[in-house]
Design an enzyme around this catalytic site. Structure first.
Site, PDB file in Angstrom:
ATOM      1  N   VAL A  99       0.866  -1.189   0.000  1.00 38.23           N
ATOM      2  CA  VAL A  99       0.000   0.000   0.000  1.00 38.23           C
ATOM      3  C   VAL A  99       0.902   1.239   0.000  1.00 38.23           C
ATOM      4  CG1 VAL A  99      -1.729   1.298   1.284  1.00 38.23           C
ATOM      5  CG2 VAL A  99      -1.859  -1.209   1.193  1.00 38.23           C
ATOM      6  N   LYS A 100       0.622   2.129  -0.940  1.00 36.99           N
ATOM      7  CA  LYS A 100       1.447   3.332  -1.065  1.00 36.99           C
ATOM      8  C   LYS A 100       0.736   4.485  -0.379  1.00 36.99           C
ATOM      9  CE  LYS A 100       4.311   4.903  -4.929  1.00 36.99           C
ATOM     10  NZ  LYS A 100       4.308   5.064  -6.386  1.00 36.99           N
TER      11      LYS A 100
END
Ligand code: G3P
Length: 229
Positions: free
Chosen positions: A82-83
């Site tokens: 997850v960015k």
């Protein structure tokens, strides 16, 4: 050094993954917008093509919504990272998601101070943007040198330096010399890395000389084995 591909273009990813040299993929909202395709479906497809980390970015800016988005993205596949952006809410989200065993890539990093915070928040990856720093006449590669040195000084830090906003092979070579863990490359840069005029020239000469011998490796009988008969 690991190579990620910085694109959301599934055809490009499939093509380059076939080289066996691609360890992961990074996407961002701008790259997704460029494809005109559905975000979740695209990320799901990419995660099936490349077994390594596939970064998918949240688009909320408040912690509570980022956390929900992060959990939703992480559920797409086991290899999703997850960015989150390097903001106070982003790092709070990084800490929470990392605590849940989810890989987090902290993006939009432009200083060593920010990289220290991301490591403290348990990020799996920190993404310093070298090209965008160069664009404003700052020292993009200097930032990589600083972060690598700081992380090395603390063996407890597990965060990997993911060199982002790469503009050419020279950025990759410099990052490798510094010991950065990962570089995320636009497809064109990975293709450029293969190229050298002396390789093309040398290969053409070898093939021309080989043709003169009239031989074929696959069509040939083993001369030594034949003589021993
Ligand atoms: O994905 C983040 C980063 O690599 C973006 O690069 O070229 O838009 O500065 P760029």
């Amino acid at each position: 050094m690991k190579f990620f591909i910085d694109t959301a273009d599934v055809n490009e990813i499939r093509d380059l993954a076939a080289t066996g040299l691609v360890d992961g993929v990074t996407t961002n909202p701008s790259l997704v917008a460029k494809t005109g395709k559905d975000f979740i479906a695209t990320v799901r497809e990419i995660a099936k093509i490349v077994p390594g980390p596939v970064s998918a970015e949240v688009t909320a800016t408040d912690h509570a919504t980022m956390l929900k988005e992060g959990h939703k993205l992480a559920k797409i596949a086991k290899n999703i990272a997850v960015k989150v952006p390097l903001t106070p809410d982003g790092l709070k989200t990084c800490k929470a998601l990392s605590g849940d065993g989810i890989m987090v890539n902290v993006t939009l990093c432009f200083s060593a101070a920010q990289a220290i915070l991301a490591a403290k928040a348990g990020a799996a990856f920190i993404s310093p943007f070298v090209g965008r720093l160069d664009d404003i006449a700052a020292d993009g590669m200097g930032l990589i040198r600083e972060i690598v040195a700081i992380y090395k000084a603390y063996p407890g830090i597990r965060t990997e330096v993911l060199v982002a906003s790469v503009r050419g092979p020279l950025h990759v070579v410099e990052a490798a010399k510094m010991g950065a863990h990962v570089a995320t490359l636009p497809p064109s840069v990975l293709r450029q890395m293969f190229a050298h005029p002396l390789t093309d020239k040398g290969l053409a000469a070898f093939l021309a000389d080989w043709k003169k011998t009239g031989q074929s490796i696959l069509g040939a009988e083993d001369g030594a084995a034949k003589a021993a008969e």
